[in-house]
Motif scaffolding. Structure first.
Motif, PDB file in Angstrom:
ATOM      1  N   LEU A 465     130.945 216.095   4.995  1.00  0.00           N
ATOM      2  CA  LEU A 465     131.265 215.614   3.656  1.00  0.00           C
ATOM      3  C   LEU A 465     130.022 215.589   2.768  1.00  0.00           C
ATOM      4  O   LEU A 465     130.084 215.890   1.581  1.00  0.00           O
ATOM      5  CB  LEU A 465     131.885 214.216   3.749  1.00  0.00           C
ATOM      6  N   LYS A 466     128.895 215.251   3.357  1.00  0.00           N
ATOM      7  CA  LYS A 466     127.643 215.180   2.598  1.00  0.00           C
ATOM      8  C   LYS A 466     127.229 216.554   2.089  1.00  0.00           C
ATOM      9  O   LYS A 466     126.678 216.673   0.987  1.00  0.00           O
ATOM     10  CB  LYS A 466     126.550 214.579   3.481  1.00  0.00           C
ATOM     11  N   ASN A 467     127.485 217.590   2.878  1.00  0.00           N
ATOM     12  CA  ASN A 467     127.069 218.947   2.518  1.00  0.00           C
ATOM     13  C   ASN A 467     128.255 219.813   2.102  1.00  0.00           C
ATOM     14  O   ASN A 467     128.203 221.034   2.237  1.00  0.00           O
ATOM     15  CB  ASN A 467     126.352 219.598   3.708  1.00  0.00           C
ATOM     16  N   ARG A 468     129.306 219.194   1.607  1.00  0.00           N
ATOM     17  CA  ARG A 468     130.552 219.919   1.331  1.00  0.00           C
ATOM     18  C   ARG A 468     130.359 221.014   0.286  1.00  0.00           C
ATOM     19  O   ARG A 468     130.718 222.173   0.501  1.00  0.00           O
ATOM     20  CB  ARG A 468     131.600 218.914   0.857  1.00  0.00           C
ATOM     21  N   ASP A 469     129.762 220.665  -0.839  1.00  0.00           N
ATOM     22  CA  ASP A 469     129.600 221.646  -1.906  1.00  0.00           C
ATOM     23  C   ASP A 469     128.618 222.742  -1.522  1.00  0.00           C
ATOM     24  O   ASP A 469     128.807 223.911  -1.890  1.00  0.00           O
ATOM     25  CB  ASP A 469     129.136 220.947  -3.189  1.00  0.00           C
ATOM     26  N   ALA A 470     127.565 222.381  -0.789  1.00  0.00           N
ATOM     27  CA  ALA A 470     126.567 223.385  -0.414  1.00  0.00           C
ATOM     28  C   ALA A 470     127.154 224.420   0.539  1.00  0.00           C
ATOM     29  O   ALA A 470     126.923 225.625   0.387  1.00  0.00           O
ATOM     30  CB  ALA A 470     125.360 222.692   0.221  1.00  0.00           C
ATOM     31  N   VAL A 471     127.932 223.969   1.519  1.00  0.00           N
ATOM     32  CA  VAL A 471     128.531 224.907   2.467  1.00  0.00           C
ATOM     33  C   VAL A 471     129.548 225.796   1.758  1.00  0.00           C
ATOM     34  O   VAL A 471     129.630 227.009   2.017  1.00  0.00           O
ATOM     35  CB  VAL A 471     129.180 224.135   3.629  1.00  0.00           C
TER      36      VAL A 471
END
Length: 746
Positions: A465-471
């Motif tokens: 969830l923390k890296n959702r947009d980056a992934v």
């Protein structure tokens, strides 16, 4: 024994007796090093490296003992140190070690114990040592001794300052005379003149590191030498490097003098003039024929970019005139330097000394760390770190820790930009290994690139969830790169989707459906059917859809485990993967129009994973009251992808079309909710025959619950394309150069 200073110094000064063996050079050097280590531990209370905790604070009793030991050693070495320096003044290594002792003195004892004559003797010996030696470490220790002795808080600082001023006057005269002899004569300078020039520059730089020499006005001479070094080829590289270091130190001291609320404008303009000229000369020195000069110019440029960055105006807005904005050409030179000087493989030769290899590796690590600081402190754009990320696995043993920390700090600055940089690093590495627009997916280089993608994926951690947009950004950029066409005839980067599979596990469940829709909309049916790497596309799509989209399997009433005497509950049936109920009408239209490329793809050959139905088969132990059912149920074969119906592989039996009596059509032409009737009614009749008479009094079954809708992704497919217009033409359009990356990567 460790604090028996008198015993140690007697062994060094006194001559051995008749029956005693004299110390050789190695034994004397070891004893001096041991004595200095004991002095440091007694005066500071610090344990040797590897012993004790570095965070431990001494108690009040220990502090009192440390102060007493410091007074005792000061009283002893104030008298003995000049004798030791006088005896070993010709040995640079021993003198370098002995010059560390004054750093731990209690200097007030010079005045309280009336030992000023020993101070004068020490200053005389320091002047003599500086005039005799040119070793950088020895000169640095002499400079530190003068810095401690000239501290304004000490009562004897005036006498020490007088000795320092006399020393700097002599060094300035030596530099000016050497400059005139070396540069202003018409004849070619000889070896003696070059040595005098180099010795003067080394001494000036050593004292510039600890003392402000601005009032001696050495900047102009140093900058002239640097300019000559960038234009005249015969100047030795040692002279050029020493001049660069001295000029850099002079600029930093001038900047320190301007550390005031309202700095004088004339001094600001003068420093700006020197800074611009110095940066221009350093740019030229990056192209110097000598590697040492290149390295010195490179390190100095990186340091100046950090010192004179835009952040210096946070507390002093008047410093805006001194800010250095790194130009694109300069950043390109720095990255090219890394490629040619840092990311190079060592040539394994047995003749090379191991110490030389370690020293060269240490130098390359310093060069890489200097560039990494520019990225970490946000002086240059994160995308310029692509050259580091590309070589993460190849040079993992040498620079893995530096690159990993840089990646972590860059992610703290901006996760999206870091994700784009990681994708660009993979894309560039992929483009470099292509031969004639083709890629060997079984080669070692391709497997190593997949391993690099796996390492990048692991760096995101466990919090999806923390890296959702980056992934999600990585998948978007990767799809754009993979579906680039060459002259609208072929997709040469389609195998890149196999590398993107490493990041599939970092997508959240509801986002995978959005990525699948995005992929289907951008696939060009005609180009896919002509490409031999289509298996990479199927593998990537499989990794996105298998087991990650909400499904409800079809189970008969015999498998529900309901109590006897109750009616079977009819449940709506969810469609399979390729025809799953969408979350909105927009995604329904996309499924019906964009998934048609699957119909044109041939059946995967043997040895490749095939697209299969993911309907779950419920298993339950059969009771004696339940009739024996067939091995397969209708739910296992309903609504398979359209391309699977065209398979003609030999030996594979095509399942019989199920008989559905009623189809409940919902929104969208291809999306239906099928209700099983024939098998359920037959099972209900079979069970009703064995119902007990108390069936009529049984409570009515609970009302059926509405089917659960699939979780919606916050990554709107329409918003997922918001940067398409900025990144260049659509995938199906032609590209002039097959090796160019999408505009989003540039």
């Amino acid at each position: 024994m460790m604090k028996d200073w008198e015993c140690m110094t007697d062994l060094l000064i006194e001559e051995p007796g008749r029956d005693e063996d004299a110390f050789d050079d190695r034994q004397e050097e070891s004893l001096i090093e041991l004595m200095v280590c004991c002095i440091k531990q007694a005066a500071t209370g610090e344990s040797p490296v590897g012993r004790g905790s570095s965070n431990r604070r001494p108690s009040i009793k220990e502090n009192r003992q440390i102060q007493e030991d410091k007074v005792k050693l000061t009283e002893h070495f104030i008298v003995i140190l000049p004798e030791l320096l006088n005896k070993y003044n010709a040995d640079a290594e021993k003198v370098t070690t002995l010059l560390q002792i004054p750093l731990y003195f209690d200097l007030e004892i010079y005045t309280t114990s009336r030992l000023e004559k020993h101070l004068q003797l020490l200053l005389t010996l320091l002047l003599n040592i500086v005039s005799k030696h040119t070793e950088p470490e020895l000169l640095e220790n002499c400079s530190k001794c003068f810095e401690v002795l000239c501290d304004e808080e000490n009562s004897m600082a005036n006498k020490a300052s007088t000795g320092r001023q006399k020393l700097i006057d002599d060094l300035t005269k030596q530099l000016n005379d050497a400059y005139k002899d070396y540069f202003q004569e018409e004849e070619q300078p000889d070896r003696n003149e070059a040595f005098a020039m180099l010795a003067a520059l080394k001494r000036i730089y050593a004292f510039y590191c600890c003392h402000d020499l601005s009032k001696w006005k050495l900047q102009e001479t140093l900058f002239k030498i640097v300019k000559q070094g960038s234009t005249v080829p015969h100047i030795p590289w040692e002279i050029v490097c020493a001049a660069v270091e001295g000029a850099n130190a002079s600029i930093l001291w001038d900047l320190k003098k301007l550390d005031q609320p309202i700095p004088p404008e004339p001094e600001l303009n003068a420093l700006k003039k020197y800074l611009d000229e110095f940066m221009a000369d350093l740019n030229n020195l990056l192209l110097h024929e000598n590697d040492k000069v290149n390295e010195s110019a490179y390190m100095t440029i990186c340091d100046l970019l950090i010192v004179f960055s835009k952040y210096m105006t946070t507390s002093q807005p008047a410093m805006q005139v001194l800010v250095i904005e790194p130009e694109v050409s300069l950043v390109r030179k720095l990255t090219d330097f890394l490629s040619s000087k840092v990311f190079v493989e060592d040539v394994d030769t047995d003749e090379a000394d191991e110490n030389i290899k370690i020293e060269e590796l240490h130098t390359r690590r310093n060069l890489l760390a200097s560039f990494a600081k520019l990225v970490v402190y946000n002086v240059i754009h994160i995308k310029n770190a692509v050259i580091m990320f590309m070589n993460y696995m190849k040079f993992y043993n040498d620079y893995g820790d530096i690159i990993k920390n840089t990646m972590s700090k860059a992610r703290e600055i901006n996760k999206i930009l870091t994700a784009k940089s990681l994708t660009e690093a993979l894309a560039r590495s992929f483009a470099e290994m292509k031969v004639g627009n083709r890629i060997d997916r079984n080669s070692d280089r391709f497997n190593s690139l997949k391993e690099l993608g796996r390492r990048f994926s692991l760096s995101f951690g466990l919090d999806n969830l923390k890296n959702r947009d980056a992934v999600a950004q990585i998948h978007k950029e990767g799809i754009h790169f993979s579906l680039q066409s060459v002259d609208n005839t072929a997709l040469s980067n389609l195998a890149f989707l196999e590398i993107l599979c490493e990041f599939t596990g970092k997508l959240m469940k509801q986002d995978k459906k959005t990525v699948v829709d995005y992929l289907d909309r951008h696939v060009h049916k005609g180009l896919i059917s002509q490409n031999e790497d289509y298996q990479s596309l199927l593998t990537y799509r499989n990794s996105l859809i298998q087991g990650d989209i909400d499904q409800t399997s079809v189970a008969s009433s015999r498998m529900t485990g309901r109590p006897r005497g109750t009616r079977a509950k009819r449940r709506p049936i969810e469609t399979s993967v390729t025809a799953a109920a969408p979350a909105s009408a927009s995604t329904t239209v996309n499924e019906t129009t964009d998934s048609t490329w699957l119909k044109s793809v041939a059946t995967p050959g043997p040895g490749h994973p095939q697209m299969q139905s993911t309907a779950i088969k419920a298993k339950k132990r059969r009771t004696d009251d339940e009739p024996v059912s067939e091995a397969g149920s209708d739910a296992d074969f309903q609504e398979q992808p359209s391309w699977m119906n065209q398979q003609s592989t030999g030996g594979v039996q095509t399942p019989q079309e199920p008989n559905f009596s009623r189809i409940n059509t919902t929104e969208g032409p291809n999306v239906s909710r099928i209700v099983e009737e024939s098998s359920m009614e037959e099972s209900e009749m079979a069970i009703d025959e064995f119902d007990s008479p108390s069936t009529d009094s049984a409570p009515p079954p609970p009302p059926p619950q509405p089917p659960r809708e699939p979780a919606k992704s916050r990554l709107d497919p329409n918003a997922f394309d918001e940067e398409e217009e900025e990144q260049g033409p659509a995938i199906s359009q032609s590209s002039d150069n097959d090796s160019d990356l999408p505009a989003a990567f540039s």
